[in-house]
Design a protein around this motif. Sequence first.
Motif, PDB file in Angstrom:
ATOM      1  N   ALA A 167       0.834  -1.200   0.000  1.00  0.00           N
ATOM      2  CA  ALA A 167       0.000   0.000   0.000  1.00  0.00           C
ATOM      3  C   ALA A 167       0.867   1.247   0.000  1.00  0.00           C
ATOM      4  CB  ALA A 167      -0.927  -0.014   1.218  1.00  0.00           C
ATOM      5  N   GLY A 168       1.994   1.197   0.735  1.00  0.00           N
ATOM      6  CA  GLY A 168       2.928   2.314   0.723  1.00  0.00           C
ATOM      7  C   GLY A 168       3.511   2.545  -0.654  1.00  0.00           C
ATOM      8  N   GLY A 169       3.718   1.463  -1.396  1.00  0.00           N
ATOM      9  CA  GLY A 169       4.209   1.590  -2.767  1.00  0.00           C
ATOM     10  C   GLY A 169       3.243   2.352  -3.651  1.00  0.00           C
ATOM     11  N   ILE A 170       1.949   2.130  -3.446  1.00  0.00           N
ATOM     12  CA  ILE A 170       0.940   2.874  -4.208  1.00  0.00           C
ATOM     13  C   ILE A 170       1.025   4.360  -3.878  1.00  0.00           C
ATOM     14  CG2 ILE A 170      -1.531   3.215  -4.539  1.00  0.00           C
ATOM     15  CD1 ILE A 170      -1.929   0.237  -4.137  1.00  0.00           C
ATOM     16  N   VAL A 171       1.181   4.667  -2.599  1.00  0.00           N
ATOM     17  CA  VAL A 171       1.281   6.074  -2.175  1.00  0.00           C
ATOM     18  C   VAL A 171       2.519   6.729  -2.793  1.00  0.00           C
ATOM     19  CG1 VAL A 171       1.594   7.623  -0.206  1.00  0.00           C
ATOM     20  CG2 VAL A 171       0.015   5.691  -0.035  1.00  0.00           C
ATOM     21  N   VAL A 172       3.661   6.047  -2.713  1.00  0.00           N
ATOM     22  CA  VAL A 172       4.902   6.581  -3.287  1.00  0.00           C
ATOM     23  C   VAL A 172       4.727   6.823  -4.783  1.00  0.00           C
ATOM     24  CG1 VAL A 172       7.304   6.012  -3.845  1.00  0.00           C
ATOM     25  CG2 VAL A 172       6.420   5.581  -1.544  1.00  0.00           C
ATOM     26  N   LEU A 173       4.099   5.876  -5.464  1.00  0.00           N
ATOM     27  CA  LEU A 173       3.908   5.996  -6.909  1.00  0.00           C
ATOM     28  C   LEU A 173       2.979   7.158  -7.248  1.00  0.00           C
ATOM     29  CD1 LEU A 173       4.410   4.904  -9.734  1.00  0.00           C
ATOM     30  CD2 LEU A 173       2.559   3.251  -9.352  1.00  0.00           C
ATOM     31  N   ILE A 174       1.905   7.327  -6.486  1.00  0.00           N
ATOM     32  CA  ILE A 174       0.979   8.432  -6.744  1.00  0.00           C
ATOM     33  C   ILE A 174       1.668   9.778  -6.559  1.00  0.00           C
ATOM     34  CG2 ILE A 174      -1.104   9.590  -5.876  1.00  0.00           C
ATOM     35  CD1 ILE A 174      -2.265   6.811  -5.356  1.00  0.00           C
ATOM     36  N   VAL A 175       2.501   9.894  -5.519  1.00  0.00           N
ATOM     37  CA  VAL A 175       3.255  11.137  -5.310  1.00  0.00           C
ATOM     38  C   VAL A 175       4.169  11.404  -6.503  1.00  0.00           C
ATOM     39  CG1 VAL A 175       5.016  12.258  -3.903  1.00  0.00           C
ATOM     40  CG2 VAL A 175       3.135  11.038  -2.798  1.00  0.00           C
ATOM     41  N   GLN A 176       4.821  10.370  -7.000  1.00  0.00           N
ATOM     42  CA  GLN A 176       5.716  10.538  -8.147  1.00  0.00           C
ATOM     43  C   GLN A 176       4.935  10.918  -9.405  1.00  0.00           C
ATOM     44  OE1 GLN A 176       8.640  11.071  -8.603  1.00  0.00           O
ATOM     45  NE2 GLN A 176       9.248  10.438 -10.650  1.00  0.00           N
ATOM     46  N   ILE A 177       3.767  10.333  -9.602  1.00  0.00           N
ATOM     47  CA  ILE A 177       2.920  10.705 -10.746  1.00  0.00           C
ATOM     48  C   ILE A 177       2.515  12.169 -10.631  1.00  0.00           C
ATOM     49  CG2 ILE A 177       0.661  10.339 -11.815  1.00  0.00           C
ATOM     50  CD1 ILE A 177       1.003   7.343 -11.118  1.00  0.00           C
ATOM     51  N   ALA A 178       2.189  12.600  -9.413  1.00  0.00           N
ATOM     52  CA  ALA A 178       1.826  14.009  -9.203  1.00  0.00           C
ATOM     53  C   ALA A 178       2.998  14.929  -9.516  1.00  0.00           C
ATOM     54  CB  ALA A 178       1.349  14.218  -7.766  1.00  0.00           C
ATOM     55  N   LEU A 179       4.201  14.544  -9.090  1.00  0.00           N
ATOM     56  CA  LEU A 179       5.382  15.348  -9.398  1.00  0.00           C
ATOM     57  C   LEU A 179       5.615  15.419 -10.910  1.00  0.00           C
ATOM     58  CD1 LEU A 179       7.871  14.126  -6.634  1.00  0.00           C
ATOM     59  CD2 LEU A 179       6.743  16.361  -6.758  1.00  0.00           C
ATOM     60  N   GLY A 180       5.416  14.296 -11.581  1.00  0.00           N
ATOM     61  CA  GLY A 180       5.548  14.291 -13.039  1.00  0.00           C
ATOM     62  C   GLY A 180       4.486  15.143 -13.702  1.00  0.00           C
ATOM     63  N   GLY A 181       3.253  15.071 -13.176  1.00  0.00           N
ATOM     64  CA  GLY A 181       2.181  15.888 -13.722  1.00  0.00           C
ATOM     65  C   GLY A 181       2.452  17.372 -13.562  1.00  0.00           C
ATOM     66  N   TRP A 182       2.992  17.758 -12.402  1.00  0.00           N
ATOM     67  CA  TRP A 182       3.324  19.168 -12.160  1.00  0.00           C
ATOM     68  C   TRP A 182       4.450  19.620 -13.085  1.00  0.00           C
ATOM     69  CZ3 TRP A 182       0.870  23.005  -9.966  1.00  0.00           C
ATOM     70  CH2 TRP A 182       1.554  24.165  -9.628  1.00  0.00           C
ATOM     71  N   THR A 183       5.441  18.753 -13.271  1.00  0.00           N
ATOM     72  CA  THR A 183       6.550  19.067 -14.179  1.00  0.00           C
ATOM     73  C   THR A 183       6.047  19.261 -15.599  1.00  0.00           C
ATOM     74  OG1 THR A 183       8.069  17.771 -12.801  1.00  0.00           O
ATOM     75  CG2 THR A 183       8.773  18.227 -15.060  1.00  0.00           C
ATOM     76  N   SER A 184       5.172  18.368 -16.045  1.00  0.00           N
ATOM     77  CA  SER A 184       4.643  18.460 -17.402  1.00  0.00           C
ATOM     78  C   SER A 184       3.718  19.657 -17.569  1.00  0.00           C
ATOM     79  CB  SER A 184       3.884  17.171 -17.746  1.00  0.00           C
ATOM     80  OG  SER A 184       3.316  17.240 -19.026  1.00  0.00           O
ATOM     81  N   ALA A 185       2.850  19.899 -16.582  1.00  0.00           N
ATOM     82  CA  ALA A 185       1.890  20.997 -16.673  1.00  0.00           C
ATOM     83  C   ALA A 185       2.581  22.353 -16.742  1.00  0.00           C
ATOM     84  CB  ALA A 185       0.932  20.965 -15.477  1.00  0.00           C
ATOM     85  N   ASN A 186       3.810  22.423 -16.220  1.00  0.00           N
ATOM     86  CA  ASN A 186       4.562  23.674 -16.221  1.00  0.00           C
ATOM     87  C   ASN A 186       5.678  23.683 -17.267  1.00  0.00           C
ATOM     88  OD1 ASN A 186       3.596  25.466 -13.834  1.00  0.00           O
ATOM     89  ND2 ASN A 186       3.682  23.404 -12.971  1.00  0.00           N
ATOM     90  N   TYR A 187       5.624  22.718 -18.198  1.00  0.00           N
ATOM     91  CA  TYR A 187       6.553  22.669 -19.314  1.00  0.00           C
ATOM     92  C   TYR A 187       8.007  22.652 -18.829  1.00  0.00           C
ATOM     93  CZ  TYR A 187       2.339  23.864 -21.880  1.00  0.00           C
ATOM     94  OH  TYR A 187       1.053  23.849 -22.395  1.00  0.00           O
ATOM     95  N   ALA A 188       8.256  21.818 -17.813  1.00  0.00           N
ATOM     96  CA  ALA A 188       9.590  21.741 -17.223  1.00  0.00           C
ATOM     97  C   ALA A 188      10.304  20.440 -17.564  1.00  0.00           C
ATOM     98  CB  ALA A 188       9.493  21.894 -15.701  1.00  0.00           C
ATOM     99  N   ALA A 189       9.758  19.671 -18.493  1.00  0.00           N
ATOM    100  CA  ALA A 189      10.350  18.366 -18.795  1.00  0.00           C
ATOM    101  C   ALA A 189      11.759  18.482 -19.365  1.00  0.00           C
ATOM    102  CB  ALA A 189       9.455  17.600 -19.770  1.00  0.00           C
ATOM    103  N   LEU A 190      12.062  19.605 -20.022  1.00  0.00           N
ATOM    104  CA  LEU A 190      13.393  19.791 -20.608  1.00  0.00           C
ATOM    105  C   LEU A 190      14.167  20.897 -19.901  1.00  0.00           C
ATOM    106  CD1 LEU A 190      12.627  19.404 -24.420  1.00  0.00           C
ATOM    107  CD2 LEU A 190      13.689  17.754 -22.875  1.00  0.00           C
ATOM    108  N   ALA A 191      13.803  21.157 -18.636  1.00  0.00           N
ATOM    109  CA  ALA A 191      14.525  22.189 -17.886  1.00  0.00           C
ATOM    110  C   ALA A 191      15.956  21.769 -17.598  1.00  0.00           C
ATOM    111  CB  ALA A 191      13.783  22.503 -16.587  1.00  0.00           C
ATOM    112  N   CYS A 192      16.206  20.463 -17.532  1.00  0.00           N
ATOM    113  CA  CYS A 192      17.568  19.927 -17.402  1.00  0.00           C
ATOM    114  C   CYS A 192      17.846  19.092 -18.640  1.00  0.00           C
ATOM    115  CB  CYS A 192      17.707  19.070 -16.153  1.00  0.00           C
ATOM    116  SG  CYS A 192      17.581  19.992 -14.612  1.00  0.00           S
ATOM    117  N   THR A 193      18.897  19.420 -19.344  1.00  0.00           N
ATOM    118  CA  THR A 193      19.190  18.734 -20.603  1.00  0.00           C
ATOM    119  C   THR A 193      20.318  17.728 -20.488  1.00  0.00           C
ATOM    120  OG1 THR A 193      20.667  20.537 -21.247  1.00  0.00           O
ATOM    121  CG2 THR A 193      18.368  20.691 -21.968  1.00  0.00           C
ATOM    122  N   GLU A 194      20.891  17.582 -19.286  1.00  0.00           N
ATOM    123  CA  GLU A 194      21.964  16.618 -19.081  1.00  0.00           C
ATOM    124  C   GLU A 194      21.509  15.516 -18.137  1.00  0.00           C
ATOM    125  OE1 GLU A 194      25.515  18.537 -17.813  1.00  0.00           O
ATOM    126  OE2 GLU A 194      25.648  19.846 -19.569  1.00  0.00           O
TER     127      GLU A 194
END
Length: 324
Positions: A167-194
């Motif tokens: 169950a903790g794994g689900i929570v960790v994964l949801i937090v990571q999905i949220a972080l990815g969603g925030w990164t994508s929603a703010n067009y930050a996917a290529l903020a680091c190129t290395e």
Amino acid sequence: MKKLAVFSLALAFVVIILGAYTRLTDAGLGCPDWPGCYGHIGVPQQAEHVAAANAAFPDRPVEAHKAWNEMIHRYFAGTLGLCILAIAIIALVKREPSRPLKLPLALLGLVIFQAALGMWTVTLNLLPVVVMGHLLGGFTVLACLFVLYLRLADPHRSYAGLPLLAAGGIVVLIVQIALGGWTSANYAALACTEFPVCEGQWWSRLDFGGAYSVPPADNYEFGAHDYAERMTMHIVHRIGAVVTFFYLGFVALRLLGGHSRVSKTAPVVLLAVLFLQVGLGISNVVFSLPLFVAVAHNAVAACLLLVMIWITWQLSQAHGGSHG
């Protein structure tokens, strides 16, 4: 209901992929109104309709390819909403002790709220909080449909006794999905190129307060944060990926170590999907966010969530309990 749940589950997965494709092709405002497109049920095609649409929305002239990306996503999402409505009606009309009722009704409420988030995504000009909420809502609908299918397939199993590790794994994964969603929603996917670290003295430019705030703007398309804030989002998402990788990897290894209540297939699938997801994430950076890879990254995140729910379900020990 079981067949309809399976169909809805597959449809929800398609909707998540189409949503990612719409976002990554910058088509989130391909239709500047809602639920139609420039006042039509479909994309304006005839010259007089296009001219009228351009006159009504001079800041958003018709771009047919973007408009179709947006409308196809809406068509599939609308069909999914109707399927979930049908599931809720069946649950109400044909009530049986072994058939869940609360979950279908909760799904109906969730999909109505998800439709509202879709509307606000357009009317609030891609406000990042709403965009991320819409993404998480789609994953939540997918997860709930999978749980509904599992409950219909095994009606005597309840939610009680779910092991904390999984169950903790689900929570960790949801937090990571949220972080990815925030990164994508703010067009930050290529903020680091290395890779594996960001370029230059990135640690001296971290701005957590700015990265997780919503700056005032008339339009959030292509982002409203400065580079340091976007870089911070990207770095945090990478750190979250490392934490998620080791946590879910530990879960898989523990299960491979001999847990008798879980199929040996489950941890192998988890490891395979986990490594695939890491590879896609690295490819997004190394190859500058190819569209296919970026969409696949969203799709595999959904697969990871389903695998973790499947494992947690297998680990549940209580039987014959609640059927709400």
